[in-house]
Scaffold this active site. Structure first.
Site, PDB file in Angstrom:
ATOM      1  CD  GLU A 363      -3.229  -1.239   1.671  1.00 26.91           C
ATOM      2  OE1 GLU A 363      -3.717  -0.140   1.957  1.00 26.91           O
ATOM      3  OE2 GLU A 363      -3.790  -2.325   1.881  1.00 26.91           O
TER       4      GLU A 363
HETATM    5  C1  LIG Z   1       2.682  -9.580   0.430  1.00 26.82           C
HETATM    6  C2  LIG Z   1       2.269  -8.499  -0.528  1.00 26.82           C
HETATM    7  C3  LIG Z   1       0.921  -8.202  -0.655  1.00 26.82           C
HETATM    8  C4  LIG Z   1       0.512  -7.223  -1.567  1.00 26.82           C
HETATM    9  N1  LIG Z   1      -0.832  -6.997  -1.761  1.00 26.82           N
HETATM   10  C5  LIG Z   1      -1.216  -6.206  -2.798  1.00 26.82           C
HETATM   11  C6  LIG Z   1      -2.609  -6.106  -3.171  1.00 26.82           C
HETATM   12  O1  LIG Z   1      -3.483  -6.694  -2.543  1.00 26.82           O
HETATM   13  N2  LIG Z   1      -2.937  -5.342  -4.249  1.00 26.82           N
HETATM   14  C7  LIG Z   1      -2.005  -4.672  -4.971  1.00 26.82           C
HETATM   15  O2  LIG Z   1      -2.378  -4.014  -5.942  1.00 26.82           O
HETATM   16  N3  LIG Z   1      -0.685  -4.730  -4.641  1.00 26.82           N
HETATM   17  C8  LIG Z   1      -0.280  -5.488  -3.588  1.00 26.82           C
HETATM   18  N4  LIG Z   1       1.057  -5.582  -3.256  1.00 26.82           N
HETATM   19  C9  LIG Z   1       2.050  -4.873  -4.060  1.00 26.82           C
HETATM   20  C10 LIG Z   1       2.717  -3.732  -3.304  1.00 26.82           C
HETATM   21  O3  LIG Z   1       1.818  -2.682  -3.105  1.00 26.82           O
HETATM   22  C11 LIG Z   1       3.973  -3.333  -4.107  1.00 26.82           C
HETATM   23  O4  LIG Z   1       4.914  -4.395  -3.937  1.00 26.82           O
HETATM   24  C12 LIG Z   1       4.549  -2.018  -3.648  1.00 26.82           C
HETATM   25  O5  LIG Z   1       3.703  -0.953  -3.973  1.00 26.82           O
HETATM   26  C13 LIG Z   1       5.942  -1.756  -4.252  1.00 26.82           C
HETATM   27  O6  LIG Z   1       5.935  -1.962  -5.625  1.00 26.82           O
HETATM   28  P1  LIG Z   1       7.081  -2.875  -6.293  1.00 26.82           P
HETATM   29  O7  LIG Z   1       7.114  -4.159  -5.534  1.00 26.82           O
HETATM   30  O8  LIG Z   1       6.842  -2.941  -7.741  1.00 26.82           O
HETATM   31  O9  LIG Z   1       8.426  -2.133  -5.982  1.00 26.82           O
HETATM   32  P2  LIG Z   1       9.066  -0.957  -6.874  1.00 26.82           P
HETATM   33  O10 LIG Z   1       8.036   0.047  -7.205  1.00 26.82           O
HETATM   34  O11 LIG Z   1       9.823  -1.572  -7.986  1.00 26.82           O
HETATM   35  O12 LIG Z   1      10.086  -0.323  -5.831  1.00 26.82           O
HETATM   36  C14 LIG Z   1      11.364  -0.886  -5.542  1.00 26.82           C
HETATM   37  C15 LIG Z   1      12.077   0.069  -4.590  1.00 26.82           C
HETATM   38  O13 LIG Z   1      12.260   1.341  -5.240  1.00 26.82           O
HETATM   39  C16 LIG Z   1      11.687   2.359  -4.450  1.00 26.82           C
HETATM   40  N5  LIG Z   1      11.137   3.416  -5.308  1.00 26.82           N
HETATM   41  C17 LIG Z   1      10.331   3.276  -6.389  1.00 26.82           C
HETATM   42  N6  LIG Z   1      10.013   4.470  -6.897  1.00 26.82           N
HETATM   43  C18 LIG Z   1      10.618   5.405  -6.120  1.00 26.82           C
HETATM   44  C19 LIG Z   1      10.669   6.819  -6.120  1.00 26.82           C
HETATM   45  N7  LIG Z   1       9.998   7.556  -7.007  1.00 26.82           N
HETATM   46  N8  LIG Z   1      11.411   7.431  -5.170  1.00 26.82           N
HETATM   47  C20 LIG Z   1      12.087   6.714  -4.230  1.00 26.82           C
HETATM   48  N9  LIG Z   1      12.076   5.373  -4.190  1.00 26.82           N
HETATM   49  C21 LIG Z   1      11.339   4.723  -5.104  1.00 26.82           C
HETATM   50  C22 LIG Z   1      10.610   1.685  -3.622  1.00 26.82           C
HETATM   51  O14 LIG Z   1      10.275   2.405  -2.469  1.00 26.82           O
HETATM   52  C23 LIG Z   1      11.290   0.348  -3.321  1.00 26.82           C
HETATM   53  O15 LIG Z   1      12.157   0.492  -2.245  1.00 26.82           O
HETATM   54  C24 LIG Z   1       1.468  -6.508  -2.314  1.00 26.82           C
HETATM   55  C25 LIG Z   1       2.843  -6.805  -2.137  1.00 26.82           C
HETATM   56  C26 LIG Z   1       3.245  -7.794  -1.278  1.00 26.82           C
HETATM   57  C27 LIG Z   1       4.715  -8.111  -1.166  1.00 26.82           C
END
Ligand SMILES: Cc1cc2nc3c(=O)[nH]c(=O)nc-3n(C[C@H](O)[C@H](O)[C@H](O)COP(=O)(O)OP(=O)(O)OC[C@H]3O[C@@H](n4cnc5c(N)ncnc54)[C@H](O)[C@@H]3O)c2cc1C
Length: 380
Positions: A363
């Site tokens: 989230e």
């Molecule tokens: C167990 C679990 C349950 C989940 N449940 C749901 C769900 O029900 N529905 C749903 O839609 N999603 C869900 N998610 C997804 C979750 O919301 C995303 O994993 C999260 O938003 C991060 O996206 P990403 O994994 O693609 O990481 P990325 O966006 O690739 O980020 C990787 C890293 O880069 C950093 N980063 C990225 N952009 C920036 C920026 N502009 N400035 C600084 N740092 C940045 C991030 O903070 C992170 O540290 C779930 C994830 C998990 C692991």
């Protein structure tokens, strides 16, 4: 400022505490090992009104306020964060989204069952290439007149396997960027909608997380939520409330670990005295108590803002950012206070430490919360 809880708040908090102790605690280690969560327990949470806490009783909900919601979330999370994430997603992302923005027909058809726990909901925004950058949606929904056709992949979806109702965000008009995104209600079993295998996770292992595939899934037009192009705003608005839920989950994880560490420190002896009498341990307890109380104040403030009808984008982001940091740091301290026993499953704190990490990721990661907060601060 009035920090006192009403009688109703105390009643619902105690009901959640009692349920967590009597129903969630037995078997929590086994569920974490096996990565399961029985339908029977979900039904019981529905019977207690936990699946639709803030939903209007005319749609089957409990009609309570956001303060009640965070009180319940904290108590459930102290024992089983897999149970509480199910509650949080169903309440904040699915029920709230439908109640605030759905049509009367959508509410009658879907919300009435979701609010009682008869149905379970999932919120599908994230994609392999659209996590923090949620505007980069690759999933498409093509307008075919009386229906849309959805194609694409969603990943990391909480309740992904067990849900009946999926709120799916998809791009309908790429040229319009985030204004060309819509949200749709997709039902389990619609042709072309496939659920992938369960993820094998570090924490919240009882919660089922899946990748979902949409291959030419026909969704009737009446299943679109809001006006054409409302989908991105819908996602951001619901996530704002979702962050209050995850902040309270983080708070509960931290508080649960602290309560175990405090108890243990009064029982375990080293060098002829209970370890709480060693200042190094006593000061850890002081820091834990203080930081958890500070997190609780931020969580309550965000819930209060929601109840007052104030904008809660900033307060929910601050509550999530801080409470998740406290959860991560203080669960590590709780393991430390338990010494070797902290490293084994029987004492529960290692699970709470593993569960804490997700609260800094889903989230909106902590980095994304800082973007939300800093924009608010600079805008004034
Ligand atoms: C167990 C679990 C349950 C989940 N449940 C749901 C769900 O029900 N529905 C749903 O839609 N999603 C869900 N998610 C997804 C979750 O919301 C995303 O994993 C999260 O938003 C991060 O996206 P990403 O994994 O693609 O990481 P990325 O966006 O690739 O980020 C990787 C890293 O880069 C950093 N980063 C990225 N952009 C920036 C920026 N502009 N400035 C600084 N740092 C940045 C991030 O903070 C992170 O540290 C779930 C994830 C998990 C692991």
């Amino acid at each position: 400022m009035d920090f006192s809880l009403t009688e109703e708040h105390i009643m619902i908090r105690d009901a959640a505490r009692d349920f967590a102790q009597t129903e969630l605690l037995p078997g929590v280690i086994e569920r974490d090992n096996a990565q399961t969560f029985p339908d029977e327990l979900v039904r019981k949470m529905g019977d207690l009104g936990f699946m639709g806490i803030m939903v209007d009783p005319k749609y089957g909900g409990s009609g309570m306020d956001a303060i009640s919601y965070v009180l319940i979330m904290e108590e459930l999370s102290k024992i089983d964060a897999s149970a509480s994430v199910m509650v949080s997603v169903n309440n904040s992302l699915v029920c709230y989204g439908l109640e605030a923005y759905g049509t009367e027909e959508q509410k009658q058809k879907y919300l009435t069952k979701l609010a009682t726990g008869e149905s379970i909901g999932a919120f599908c925004l994230s994609e392999p290439e659209a996590g923090s950058d949620a505007t980069s949606q690759k999933t498409t929904a093509i307008d075919m007149g009386d229906h849309y056709v959805i194609n694409g992949t969603k990943n990391w979806i909480t309740n992904g396997g067990r849900s009946d109702v999926y709120l799916v965000i998809a791009q309908t008009d790429r040229e319009k960027g985030h204004k060309g995104i819509n949200a749709f209600i997709v039902e389990k079993g619609m042709p072309g909608f496939d659920i992938g295998p369960k993820e094998d996770k570090l924490g919240i292992r009882g919660s089922d997380t899946h990748t979902l595939q949409f291959n030419d899934v026909k969704v009737p037009k009446e299943n679109r939520i809001g006006e054409d192009g409302f989908g991105f705003k819908f996602a951001m608005k619901t996530l704002s409330g979702g962050r209050i839920g995850i902040a309270s989950q983080a708070l509960g994880i931290a508080a649960g670990a602290y309560e175990l560490a405090l108890k243990y420190s009064k029982e375990r002896k080293a060098f002829g005295t209970e370890i709480c009498n060693h200042q190094a341990i006593a000061f850890k307890l002081a820091d834990m108590h203080t930081e958890i109380e500070a997190a609780r104040m931020l969580v309550m403030k965000a819930a209060w803002d929601k109840d007052q009808g104030n904008n809660y984008d900033m307060s929910s982001a601050m509550a999530k950012l801080y409470a998740s940091k406290v959860a991560m740091e203080q669960t590590v301290e709780a393991v430390q206070i338990h010494g070797g026993n902290g490293f084994v499953k029987e004492y529960h704190v290692e699970r709470l430490m593993r569960d804490a990490k997700i609260t800094q990721i889903y989230e909106g990661t902590s980095e994304i919360q800082k973007i939300v907060i800093s924009r608010g601060v600079i805008r004034g």
